[in-house]
Design an enzyme around this catalytic site. Sequence first.
Site, PDB file in Angstrom:
ATOM      1  N   LYS A  63       0.841  -1.201   0.000  1.00  0.00           N
ATOM      2  CA  LYS A  63       0.000   0.000   0.000  1.00  0.00           C
ATOM      3  C   LYS A  63       0.883   1.260   0.000  1.00  0.00           C
ATOM      4  CE  LYS A  63      -3.877  -2.296   2.315  1.00  0.00           C
ATOM      5  NZ  LYS A  63      -4.774  -2.272   3.489  1.00  0.00           N
ATOM      6  N   TYR A 103     -12.591  -2.733  -3.235  1.00  0.00           N
ATOM      7  CA  TYR A 103     -13.143  -2.704  -1.876  1.00  0.00           C
ATOM      8  C   TYR A 103     -14.665  -2.608  -1.882  1.00  0.00           C
ATOM      9  CZ  TYR A 103      -8.465  -2.167   0.252  1.00  0.00           C
ATOM     10  OH  TYR A 103      -7.165  -2.364   0.705  1.00  0.00           O
ATOM     11  N   PHE A 111     -15.323   4.017   7.564  1.00  0.00           N
ATOM     12  CA  PHE A 111     -13.934   4.384   7.222  1.00  0.00           C
ATOM     13  C   PHE A 111     -13.669   4.350   5.709  1.00  0.00           C
ATOM     14  CE2 PHE A 111     -13.994  -0.177   8.263  1.00  0.00           C
ATOM     15  CZ  PHE A 111     -13.449  -0.744   7.102  1.00  0.00           C
ATOM     16  N   ARG A 139      -1.991 -14.841   3.946  1.00  0.00           N
ATOM     17  CA  ARG A 139      -2.784 -14.153   4.975  1.00  0.00           C
ATOM     18  C   ARG A 139      -2.099 -14.300   6.343  1.00  0.00           C
ATOM     19  NH1 ARG A 139      -6.846 -10.429   3.958  1.00  0.00           N
ATOM     20  NH2 ARG A 139      -7.790 -10.961   5.964  1.00  0.00           N
ATOM     21  N   THR A 145      -5.746  -7.835  10.286  1.00  0.00           N
ATOM     22  CA  THR A 145      -6.069  -6.540   9.665  1.00  0.00           C
ATOM     23  C   THR A 145      -5.629  -5.379  10.553  1.00  0.00           C
ATOM     24  OG1 THR A 145      -7.999  -7.540   8.614  1.00  0.00           O
ATOM     25  CG2 THR A 145      -7.969  -5.129   8.763  1.00  0.00           C
ATOM     26  N   ARG A 156       2.389  -7.104   9.023  1.00  0.00           N
ATOM     27  CA  ARG A 156       1.716  -6.011   9.741  1.00  0.00           C
ATOM     28  C   ARG A 156       2.210  -5.928  11.191  1.00  0.00           C
ATOM     29  NH1 ARG A 156      -4.233  -7.321   7.149  1.00  0.00           N
ATOM     30  NH2 ARG A 156      -4.069  -5.958   5.314  1.00  0.00           N
ATOM     31  N   ASN A 166      -1.918  -0.044   7.313  1.00  0.00           N
ATOM     32  CA  ASN A 166      -1.435  -1.415   7.598  1.00  0.00           C
ATOM     33  C   ASN A 166      -0.584  -2.022   6.477  1.00  0.00           C
ATOM     34  OD1 ASN A 166      -3.533  -1.904   5.899  1.00  0.00           O
ATOM     35  ND2 ASN A 166      -4.694  -3.222   7.291  1.00  0.00           N
ATOM     36  N   HIS A 169      -1.728  -5.419   1.358  1.00  0.00           N
ATOM     37  CA  HIS A 169      -2.997  -6.116   1.094  1.00  0.00           C
ATOM     38  C   HIS A 169      -2.699  -7.556   0.687  1.00  0.00           C
ATOM     39  CE1 HIS A 169      -6.883  -7.220  -0.590  1.00  0.00           C
ATOM     40  NE2 HIS A 169      -6.198  -7.731  -1.595  1.00  0.00           N
ATOM     41  N   GLU A 180      -9.726 -10.325  -7.731  1.00  0.00           N
ATOM     42  CA  GLU A 180      -8.811  -9.187  -7.566  1.00  0.00           C
ATOM     43  C   GLU A 180      -7.697  -9.200  -8.620  1.00  0.00           C
ATOM     44  OE1 GLU A 180      -7.517  -9.435  -3.505  1.00  0.00           O
ATOM     45  OE2 GLU A 180      -9.480  -8.868  -2.713  1.00  0.00           O
TER      46      GLU A 180
HETATM   47  P1  IDP Z   1      -7.845  -7.044   5.195  1.00  0.00           P
HETATM   48  O1  IDP Z   1      -7.025  -5.995   4.486  1.00  0.00           O
HETATM   49  O2  IDP Z   1      -7.088  -7.645   6.333  1.00  0.00           O
HETATM   50  O3  IDP Z   1      -8.418  -8.071   4.266  1.00  0.00           O
HETATM   51  P2  IDP Z   1     -10.479  -5.816   5.305  1.00  0.00           P
HETATM   52  O4  IDP Z   1     -11.504  -6.028   6.379  1.00  0.00           O
HETATM   53  O5  IDP Z   1     -10.738  -6.430   3.975  1.00  0.00           O
HETATM   54  O6  IDP Z   1      -9.092  -6.285   5.899  1.00  0.00           O
HETATM   55  O7  IDP Z   1     -10.306  -4.254   5.143  1.00  0.00           O
HETATM   56  C1  IDP Z   1      -9.614  -3.708   4.044  1.00  0.00           C
HETATM   57  C2  IDP Z   1      -8.754  -2.565   4.517  1.00  0.00           C
HETATM   58  O8  IDP Z   1      -9.596  -1.534   5.039  1.00  0.00           O
HETATM   59  C3  IDP Z   1      -7.809  -2.892   5.677  1.00  0.00           C
HETATM   60  O9  IDP Z   1      -6.622  -3.540   5.261  1.00  0.00           O
HETATM   61  C4  IDP Z   1      -7.548  -1.524   6.231  1.00  0.00           C
HETATM   62  O10 IDP Z   1      -6.604  -0.814   5.406  1.00  0.00           O
HETATM   63  C5  IDP Z   1      -8.908  -0.848   6.084  1.00  0.00           C
HETATM   64  N1  IDP Z   1      -9.694  -0.970   7.318  1.00  0.00           N
HETATM   65  C6  IDP Z   1     -10.354  -2.059   7.762  1.00  0.00           C
HETATM   66  N2  IDP Z   1     -10.960  -1.799   8.940  1.00  0.00           N
HETATM   67  C7  IDP Z   1     -10.676  -0.503   9.239  1.00  0.00           C
HETATM   68  C8  IDP Z   1     -11.019   0.361  10.339  1.00  0.00           C
HETATM   69  O11 IDP Z   1     -11.712  -0.012  11.282  1.00  0.00           O
HETATM   70  N3  IDP Z   1     -10.541   1.631  10.279  1.00  0.00           N
HETATM   71  C9  IDP Z   1      -9.770   2.093   9.263  1.00  0.00           C
HETATM   72  N4  IDP Z   1      -9.425   1.303   8.205  1.00  0.00           N
HETATM   73  C10 IDP Z   1      -9.870   0.029   8.201  1.00  0.00           C
HETATM   74 MG    MG Z   2      -9.865  -7.922   2.765  1.00  0.00          MG
END
Ligand code: IDP
Ligand code: MG
Length: 204
Positions: A63, A103, A111, A139, A145, A156, A166, A169, A180
């Site tokens: 990212k 997304y 968010f 993963r 996450t 992470r 974070n 991806h 994707e």
């Molecule tokens: P992942 O990246 O671990 O698959 P997802 O739930 O798919 O997690 O969320 C995608 C991205 O959205 C996360 O990697 C993070 O950058 C962002 N994100 C997820 N939850 C939050 C939050 O509560 N606050 C801010 N950003 C978030």
């Molecule tokens: Mg995800």
Amino acid sequence: MVMLQRCILKKCLQQFYLGNQETTKSLLSAGFTPARLGGHRAAGHRSKSSVPDVRERTLIAVKPDGVQRRLVGQIIQRFEQRGFKLVGLKMLQASDDLLSQHYCELRTKPFYPRLLHYMTSGPVVAMVWEGHKVVQTSRTMVGHTNPVEAQAGTIRGDFSFHVSRNVVHASDSPEGAQREIQLWFQRKELLNWDCCDQTMTCEV
Ligand code: IDP
Ligand code: MG
């Protein structure tokens, strides 16, 4: 006595050999190919693998914060040293359109606008990695996450401390990965190539 035993043994071996020949002949005439009868290797073809999902692929993206912090090399290194094969790589400025498709499941989250702003704040390095159970393994390598929950030793867990920054991806399922990859890469941008350590890393 010994002569008699030898004679019986010879007869048995002959029967066994002829019987096998007959069985093979009748199976071939019934449409079985030599490869199916003898296995891939016996028919002169090198089997790529006995594990069907060895060619599983996943999308990994560094990212914008990861690129800005010069973490691209270290992240690539982790996937290389784990034994996965890089089949696609590019740096790009992701568009709102691409990210809204990527997304799409998060559109209603509070968010989401900040997530789009973050993901368009600079270049992203997108990659496709291939290997046995690469989706699940990556993963685990990437970690939770929310970096607060991420174990030390994960990407992470080692490089980030807040969910909104974070670093990386990783696709969360083989189906999600396919979707994707098609979104981020054209078919011609992905290479099928044989690595020289194939027997160690790919033909498991
Ligand atoms: P992942 O990246 O671990 O698959 P997802 O739930 O798919 O997690 O969320 C995608 C991205 O959205 C996360 O990697 C993070 O950058 C962002 N994100 C997820 N939850 C939050 C939050 O509560 N606050 C801010 N950003 C978030
Ligand atoms: Mg995800």
